[in-house]
Design a protein around this motif. Sequence first.
Motif, PDB file in Angstrom:
ATOM      1  N   VAL A 164       0.835  -1.206   0.000  1.00  9.79           N
ATOM      2  CA  VAL A 164       0.000   0.000   0.000  1.00  9.79           C
ATOM      3  C   VAL A 164       0.867   1.253   0.000  1.00  9.79           C
ATOM      4  CG1 VAL A 164      -1.706   1.308   1.330  1.00  9.79           C
ATOM      5  CG2 VAL A 164      -1.906  -1.179   1.150  1.00  9.79           C
ATOM      6  N   GLU A 165       1.895   1.247   0.828  1.00  8.89           N
ATOM      7  CA  GLU A 165       2.790   2.412   0.897  1.00  8.89           C
ATOM      8  C   GLU A 165       3.416   2.714  -0.467  1.00  8.89           C
ATOM      9  OE1 GLU A 165       4.708   2.954   5.297  1.00  8.89           O
ATOM     10  OE2 GLU A 165       5.557   1.411   4.027  1.00  8.89           O
ATOM     11  N   TYR A 166       3.888   1.683  -1.131  1.00 12.97           N
ATOM     12  CA  TYR A 166       4.531   1.886  -2.436  1.00 12.97           C
ATOM     13  C   TYR A 166       3.539   2.408  -3.471  1.00 12.97           C
ATOM     14  CZ  TYR A 166       6.768   0.837  -6.892  1.00 12.97           C
ATOM     15  OH  TYR A 166       7.279   0.939  -8.171  1.00 12.97           O
ATOM     16  N   LEU A 167       2.363   1.777  -3.550  1.00 14.86           N
ATOM     17  CA  LEU A 167       1.408   2.133  -4.592  1.00 14.86           C
ATOM     18  C   LEU A 167       0.798   3.522  -4.381  1.00 14.86           C
ATOM     19  CD1 LEU A 167      -0.460  -1.268  -5.109  1.00 14.86           C
ATOM     20  CD2 LEU A 167       1.243  -0.215  -6.603  1.00 14.86           C
ATOM     21  N   LEU A 168       0.728   3.985  -3.136  1.00 19.48           N
ATOM     22  CA  LEU A 168       0.120   5.287  -2.877  1.00 19.48           C
ATOM     23  C   LEU A 168       1.137   6.420  -2.797  1.00 19.48           C
ATOM     24  CD1 LEU A 168      -2.773   4.506  -0.354  1.00 19.48           C
ATOM     25  CD2 LEU A 168      -2.837   4.730  -2.836  1.00 19.48           C
ATOM     26  N   GLN A 169       2.395   6.147  -3.114  1.00 24.01           N
ATOM     27  CA  GLN A 169       3.373   7.225  -3.233  1.00 24.01           C
ATOM     28  C   GLN A 169       3.037   8.076  -4.453  1.00 24.01           C
ATOM     29  OE1 GLN A 169       7.320   5.623  -3.460  1.00 24.01           O
ATOM     30  NE2 GLN A 169       7.296   4.833  -1.361  1.00 24.01           N
ATOM     31  N   PRO A 170       3.114   9.401  -4.344  1.00 19.60           N
ATOM     32  CA  PRO A 170       2.794  10.273  -5.488  1.00 19.60           C
ATOM     33  C   PRO A 170       3.603   9.932  -6.740  1.00 19.60           C
ATOM     34  CG  PRO A 170       2.960  11.560  -3.478  1.00 19.60           C
ATOM     35  CD  PRO A 170       3.406  10.173  -3.120  1.00 19.60           C
ATOM     36  N   ASP A 171       4.900   9.669  -6.584  1.00 16.10           N
ATOM     37  CA  ASP A 171       5.738   9.356  -7.752  1.00 16.10           C
ATOM     38  C   ASP A 171       5.292   8.042  -8.395  1.00 16.10           C
ATOM     39  OD1 ASP A 171       7.191  11.634  -7.362  1.00 16.10           O
ATOM     40  OD2 ASP A 171       8.848  10.634  -6.311  1.00 16.10           O
ATOM     41  N   THR A 172       4.961   7.057  -7.579  1.00 15.52           N
ATOM     42  CA  THR A 172       4.509   5.777  -8.120  1.00 15.52           C
ATOM     43  C   THR A 172       3.209   5.942  -8.886  1.00 15.52           C
ATOM     44  OG1 THR A 172       5.534   4.603  -6.263  1.00 15.52           O
ATOM     45  CG2 THR A 172       3.887   3.405  -7.552  1.00 15.52           C
ATOM     46  N   ARG A 173       2.287   6.722  -8.342  1.00 19.93           N
ATOM     47  CA  ARG A 173       1.002   6.934  -9.013  1.00 19.93           C
ATOM     48  C   ARG A 173       1.194   7.609 -10.369  1.00 19.93           C
ATOM     49  NH1 ARG A 173      -2.901   9.241  -4.275  1.00 19.93           N
ATOM     50  NH2 ARG A 173      -0.941   9.812  -3.289  1.00 19.93           N
ATOM     51  N   LYS A 174       2.125   8.559 -10.431  1.00 21.40           N
ATOM     52  CA  LYS A 174       2.396   9.228 -11.704  1.00 21.40           C
ATOM     53  C   LYS A 174       2.969   8.257 -12.724  1.00 21.40           C
ATOM     54  CE  LYS A 174       3.288  13.801  -9.674  1.00 21.40           C
ATOM     55  NZ  LYS A 174       4.320  14.836  -9.398  1.00 21.40           N
ATOM     56  N   GLN A 175       3.905   7.419 -12.277  1.00 14.86           N
ATOM     57  CA  GLN A 175       4.519   6.452 -13.184  1.00 14.86           C
ATOM     58  C   GLN A 175       3.492   5.421 -13.674  1.00 14.86           C
ATOM     59  OE1 GLN A 175       7.485   6.421 -14.475  1.00 14.86           O
ATOM     60  NE2 GLN A 175       8.428   8.072 -13.291  1.00 14.86           N
ATOM     61  N   ILE A 176       2.628   4.978 -12.792  1.00 11.54           N
ATOM     62  CA  ILE A 176       1.600   4.009 -13.177  1.00 11.54           C
ATOM     63  C   ILE A 176       0.666   4.606 -14.214  1.00 11.54           C
ATOM     64  CG2 ILE A 176      -0.463   2.807 -12.323  1.00 11.54           C
ATOM     65  CD1 ILE A 176       1.068   2.232  -9.753  1.00 11.54           C
ATOM     66  N   SER A 177       0.281   5.863 -14.008  1.00  9.01           N
ATOM     67  CA  SER A 177      -0.597   6.534 -14.975  1.00  9.01           C
ATOM     68  C   SER A 177       0.108   6.745 -16.305  1.00  9.01           C
ATOM     69  CB  SER A 177      -1.064   7.868 -14.390  1.00  9.01           C
ATOM     70  OG  SER A 177      -1.875   8.560 -15.309  1.00  9.01           O
ATOM     71  N   ARG A 178       1.391   7.115 -16.263  1.00 12.37           N
ATOM     72  CA  ARG A 178       2.155   7.380 -17.486  1.00 12.37           C
ATOM     73  C   ARG A 178       2.368   6.099 -18.295  1.00 12.37           C
ATOM     74  NH1 ARG A 178       7.603  10.248 -16.154  1.00 12.37           N
ATOM     75  NH2 ARG A 178       6.051  11.735 -15.333  1.00 12.37           N
ATOM     76  N   CYS A 179       2.557   4.987 -17.598  1.00 10.25           N
ATOM     77  CA  CYS A 179       2.809   3.717 -18.293  1.00 10.25           C
ATOM     78  C   CYS A 179       1.529   2.972 -18.658  1.00 10.25           C
ATOM     79  CB  CYS A 179       3.687   2.822 -17.416  1.00 10.25           C
ATOM     80  SG  CYS A 179       5.347   3.477 -17.119  1.00 10.25           S
ATOM     81  N   LYS A 180       0.377   3.571 -18.338  1.00 13.05           N
ATOM     82  CA  LYS A 180      -0.932   2.995 -18.667  1.00 13.05           C
ATOM     83  C   LYS A 180      -1.059   1.561 -18.126  1.00 13.05           C
ATOM     84  CE  LYS A 180      -1.456   5.833 -22.831  1.00 13.05           C
ATOM     85  NZ  LYS A 180      -1.681   5.852 -24.305  1.00 13.05           N
ATOM     86  N   CYS A 181      -0.823   1.452 -16.827  1.00  9.99           N
ATOM     87  CA  CYS A 181      -0.965   0.159 -16.150  1.00  9.99           C
ATOM     88  C   CYS A 181      -2.399   0.046 -15.650  1.00  9.99           C
ATOM     89  CB  CYS A 181       0.018   0.052 -14.990  1.00  9.99           C
ATOM     90  SG  CYS A 181       1.743   0.319 -15.455  1.00  9.99           S
ATOM     91  N   ARG A 182      -3.272  -0.586 -16.407  1.00  9.11           N
ATOM     92  CA  ARG A 182      -4.714  -0.579 -16.107  1.00  9.11           C
ATOM     93  C   ARG A 182      -5.033  -1.221 -14.764  1.00  9.11           C
ATOM     94  NH1 ARG A 182      -7.953  -3.550 -20.200  1.00  9.11           N
ATOM     95  NH2 ARG A 182      -9.719  -2.555 -19.137  1.00  9.11           N
ATOM     96  N   VAL A 183      -4.482  -2.399 -14.530  1.00 13.40           N
ATOM     97  CA  VAL A 183      -4.795  -3.111 -13.286  1.00 13.40           C
ATOM     98  C   VAL A 183      -4.265  -2.338 -12.086  1.00 13.40           C
ATOM     99  CG1 VAL A 183      -4.414  -5.223 -11.965  1.00 13.40           C
ATOM    100  CG2 VAL A 183      -4.870  -5.355 -14.421  1.00 13.40           C
ATOM    101  N   ALA A 184      -3.000  -1.923 -12.157  1.00 11.22           N
ATOM    102  CA  ALA A 184      -2.408  -1.182 -11.043  1.00 11.22           C
ATOM    103  C   ALA A 184      -3.122   0.150 -10.820  1.00 11.22           C
ATOM    104  CB  ALA A 184      -0.920  -0.946 -11.313  1.00 11.22           C
ATOM    105  N   GLU A 185      -3.550   0.779 -11.904  1.00 12.20           N
ATOM    106  CA  GLU A 185      -4.197   2.085 -11.796  1.00 12.20           C
ATOM    107  C   GLU A 185      -5.527   1.995 -11.041  1.00 12.20           C
ATOM    108  OE1 GLU A 185      -4.529   5.966 -14.766  1.00 12.20           O
ATOM    109  OE2 GLU A 185      -4.268   3.945 -15.579  1.00 12.20           O
ATOM    110  N   VAL A 186      -6.370   1.029 -11.393  1.00 13.14           N
ATOM    111  CA  VAL A 186      -7.666   0.920 -10.706  1.00 13.14           C
ATOM    112  C   VAL A 186      -7.475   0.409  -9.279  1.00 13.14           C
ATOM    113  CG1 VAL A 186      -8.990   0.605 -12.815  1.00 13.14           C
ATOM    114  CG2 VAL A 186      -8.102  -1.406 -11.616  1.00 13.14           C
TER     115      VAL A 186
END
Length: 463
Positions: A164-186
């Motif tokens: 949870v800590e890793y996925l909710l980091q602002p930088d991680t969220r930006k990278q997930i959105s930029r890489c279009k990771c559908r499962v991780a994003e939702v």
Amino acid sequence: MSLDLTTQQQANQETKTATHLQGWTGPALFRQSDLKGSEVDVFLPGLWGALHVVCINTFVLHTLQNKGSGRRVELRDFTRSLGSQLVVDPPVSVPVLPRLHSSYQDGPFTDATNQSFSETSCSPVVKNEKSVKNQPGVCGLDNSGNSCYLNAVFQCLCSTVPLVEYLLQPDTRKQISRCKCRVAEVFVRLLEQMWLGRAARCAPLEARSVLCSVLPQFNNHLQQDAQELLMYCINALHDDLKKVSRHQLGREQRRAGLRSDSTVVSRLFEGRLSGVTLCLHCDHQAHSAQPFTILSLPIPTDLISCSIQDCLSLFFQQSVLSGGVLCSECGLRRETAVVTYLDKPPEILILHLKRFGCKGRSQVKLKTNVEFSTETLDLSPFLSSSALSSDCSSYRLYAVVNHIGHLHMGHYTALSYNTVTQTWHCFDDSVVRPVEGVLVQSPHAYILLYSRKPFHKPQIQGL
């Protein structure tokens, strides 16, 4: 008593029917014209019609029993709870339902056998528990149609603090959105609702929709296996986050052809087993290694109760391949012994109890009470010599998936430890109850999640 109703009586009857139908979201039993005495033109046939009538009649009885108490129960929630109990215990003739809202302060309801209903729906319930509202990471999940297995898995992942800590980091969220990771994003959006939202419950509809598009075998409203879903969820998250890992590599590394498939998922959940095959004729040994994310443990048969250590011992015990294996030293097929060790214990250890299997020619669910503790799990008897020197043999329980019911129908719930409130909670879809740690162990345990390091309070921006 005359069967003819006066106009006033008919009006009262219409009002009562409309009241009992309040909150109903399923298929309609009658059209509006039916309430005015016209001919019934739509009626659900067969089983559905009978089920809906039973639900409404039982709801009427329940309402009359609680008349004057000031409680209000929506028919939709009542029907959902009634259906869950009928699945768990079909022989109950007149079901008496558990609490539908956490505002109920009296003891749990009891059935005809004078047993607490909580023993079948969520065994470790604490009596007189307080309402659970607006606590970080303590969020019920609405059932969208046989989705209790999905909700239970989401609750366990939600309580895995390092993830949870890793996925909710602002930088991680930006990278997930930029890489279009559908499962991780939702999944990140769901974690935001569960950890940073203000509601005591939410509906994981978006996460379910995206997950089902990636994993079509779950794209239905059938009851599925929680262990299978958990395995696919972990793999899907890992595949998505590999895109982020590759994107974060520097240009020089990419030019050099370096690639990293390591993600937070593999770092947390992946372990390694080492196998040794021994030729019983010439003592030649062959070594192999195999990564894993979930260990599926056999349960000793014909036992009413056993321990989690018994299941681990059965998994790691030496076996003999009587059919023979081709020995590279002898050049012949020889009787071979196989021994398995835990060579690299993972940070997060997931143990799956194999409750569904065959007994003779019949498929059954093993209801053996597998006893375990929330305090310490010692893996030292099963570690390889190299792993023993790394001082990583002790684990602590932080989440459990329970399965209540039978082989072909049942209900999943989850229990998890919240590091913010420092309390165990039981998650029965949208219903959340605090529980005592000593009551977490139950004969319904199906999946156990352990952490090698104690979880701390999550470092989440905005928490």
